[in-house]
Design a protein around this motif. Structure first.
Motif, PDB file in Angstrom:
ATOM      1  N   VAL A  24      16.798  18.840  18.080  1.00  0.00           N
ATOM      2  CA  VAL A  24      16.363  19.956  16.767  1.00  0.00           C
ATOM      3  C   VAL A  24      17.700  20.548  16.403  1.00  0.00           C
ATOM      4  O   VAL A  24      18.304  20.581  15.355  1.00  0.00           O
ATOM      5  N   ALA A 127      16.610  15.001  11.814  1.00  0.00           N
ATOM      6  CA  ALA A 127      15.819  15.454  10.751  1.00  0.00           C
ATOM      7  C   ALA A 127      15.597  14.141   9.473  1.00  0.00           C
ATOM      8  O   ALA A 127      14.712  14.516   8.569  1.00  0.00           O
ATOM      9  N   PHE A 149      27.606  17.373   6.479  1.00  0.00           N
ATOM     10  CA  PHE A 149      28.618  16.873   7.341  1.00  0.00           C
ATOM     11  C   PHE A 149      28.245  15.910   8.463  1.00  0.00           C
ATOM     12  O   PHE A 149      26.940  15.663   8.804  1.00  0.00           O
TER      13      PHE A 149
HETATM   14  C1  LIG Z   1      23.635  21.353  13.999  1.00  0.00           C
HETATM   15  S1  LIG Z   1      22.777  22.984  13.507  1.00  0.00           S
HETATM   16  C2  LIG Z   1      23.638  23.422  12.253  1.00  0.00           C
HETATM   17  C3  LIG Z   1      23.754  25.051  11.896  1.00  0.00           C
HETATM   18  C4  LIG Z   1      24.573  25.631  11.160  1.00  0.00           C
HETATM   19  N1  LIG Z   1      24.417  25.240   9.752  1.00  0.00           N
HETATM   20  C5  LIG Z   1      26.122  25.373  11.460  1.00  0.00           C
HETATM   21  O1  LIG Z   1      26.453  24.330  11.190  1.00  0.00           O
HETATM   22  O2  LIG Z   1      26.443  25.877  12.557  1.00  0.00           O
HETATM   23  C6  LIG Z   1      20.983  22.392  12.835  1.00  0.00           C
HETATM   24  C7  LIG Z   1      20.173  23.346  12.629  1.00  0.00           C
HETATM   25  O3  LIG Z   1      19.090  22.630  11.708  1.00  0.00           O
HETATM   26  C8  LIG Z   1      17.700  23.174  12.190  1.00  0.00           C
HETATM   27  N2  LIG Z   1      16.890  22.128  11.828  1.00  0.00           N
HETATM   28  C9  LIG Z   1      16.856  20.989  12.445  1.00  0.00           C
HETATM   29  N3  LIG Z   1      15.756  20.313  11.896  1.00  0.00           N
HETATM   30  C10 LIG Z   1      15.307  20.809  10.676  1.00  0.00           C
HETATM   31  C11 LIG Z   1      14.550  20.625   9.733  1.00  0.00           C
HETATM   32  N4  LIG Z   1      13.743  19.431   9.758  1.00  0.00           N
HETATM   33  N5  LIG Z   1      14.182  21.518   8.696  1.00  0.00           N
HETATM   34  C12 LIG Z   1      14.845  22.576   8.761  1.00  0.00           C
HETATM   35  N6  LIG Z   1      15.927  23.032   9.740  1.00  0.00           N
HETATM   36  C13 LIG Z   1      15.963  22.265  10.807  1.00  0.00           C
HETATM   37  C14 LIG Z   1      17.993  23.542  13.449  1.00  0.00           C
HETATM   38  O4  LIG Z   1      17.120  24.679  14.008  1.00  0.00           O
HETATM   39  C15 LIG Z   1      19.453  24.029  13.690  1.00  0.00           C
HETATM   40  O5  LIG Z   1      19.462  25.387  13.153  1.00  0.00           O
END
Ligand SMILES: C[S@@+](CC[C@H](N)C(=O)[O-])C[C@H]1O[C@@H](n2cnc3c(N)ncnc32)[C@H](O)[C@@H]1O
Length: 198
Positions: A24, A127, A149
């Motif tokens: 996640v 996701a 991205f």
């Molecule tokens: C790769 S991190 C990116 C965080 C930040 N935007 C960055 O680029 O540093 C992915 C984020 O998406 C959140 N996430 C994953 N699946 C999700 C979903 N279905 N709905 C909302 N948030 C989600 C995770 O908890 C995490 O905080």
């Protein structure tokens, strides 16, 4: 806290959440300032846009969005992880932080009588397994722009190619940014304009 101190603190929080839930969270460190600037580029410099951020994590893009908006419009952030949402809400009181799944974006915006002018996503591939792209397109204004991205090294993997095909189906135009080599790992941005459902 200094900029470097805040980044170090963010990296620790992020890494802890990555260990708890690698699929996640999907990355062990937050995105870079250079990637954030590319991601937020479509936010208009004037007016009161509705900006929706998906998967904000510790706020690598949130900070850049807030700087660009400078008090204009609305900034709604949808984060699945309640611990990260809590950190974000405390750090950015001007942002409407919602704990939930990004695929509920149409309902969350409809409840507020809004459609998104810009959607900025830090979401991982995991996701995108469900009907996320049509849900994002449905929640957007006809002239809206969506940025997501992808990492350069994994761009040709099947989930990434499916994601790009999904974007091309749901938006009239999809362009790829230059590569942001300063990001770890290097990344580029899919910029999708004008949802077809509108
Ligand atoms: C790769 S991190 C990116 C965080 C930040 N935007 C960055 O680029 O540093 C992915 C984020 O998406 C959140 N996430 C994953 N699946 C999700 C979903 N279905 N709905 C909302 N948030 C989600 C995770 O908890 C995490 O905080």
């Amino acid at each position: 806290m200094s900029g470097t101190g805040a980044r170090t603190a963010d990296s620790k929080i992020f890494f802890r959440e990555f260990l708890r839930s690698p699929l996640v969270t999907a990355s062990a460190i937050p995105s870079s300032r250079q990637l954030a600037e590319q991601m937020i580029a479509p936010i208009p410099e004037h007016g009161d846009p509705v900006v929706v951020e998906l998967g904000p994590g510790t706020g690598a893009f949130t900070r850049a969005i807030q700087r660009r908006l400078a008090g204009r419009g609305r900034h709604i952030a949808i984060e699945l992880n309640p611990r990260l949402a809590g950190v974000l809400a405390e750090r950015f009181p001007e942002v409407e932080v919602l704990i939930g799944d990004a695929c509920t974006i149409p309902e969350l915006l409809a409840e507020r009588g809004l459609s998104a002018d810009v959607v900025i996503s830090g979401l991982p591939w995991a996701a995108y397994q469900g009907p996320l792209i049509p849900a994002i397109a449905e929640a957007m204004a006809p002239t809206g722009t969506f940025t997501q991205f992808t990492y350069v090294w994994t761009r040709w993997a099947a989930p990434s190619r499916r994601q790009l095909a999904g974007l091309r189906g749901a938006f009239e135009e999809v362009v790829l940014s230059r590569t942001i080599w300063q990001n770890v790992p290097p990344a580029l941005v899919y910029v999708s304009r004008r949802p077809r459902t509108a």
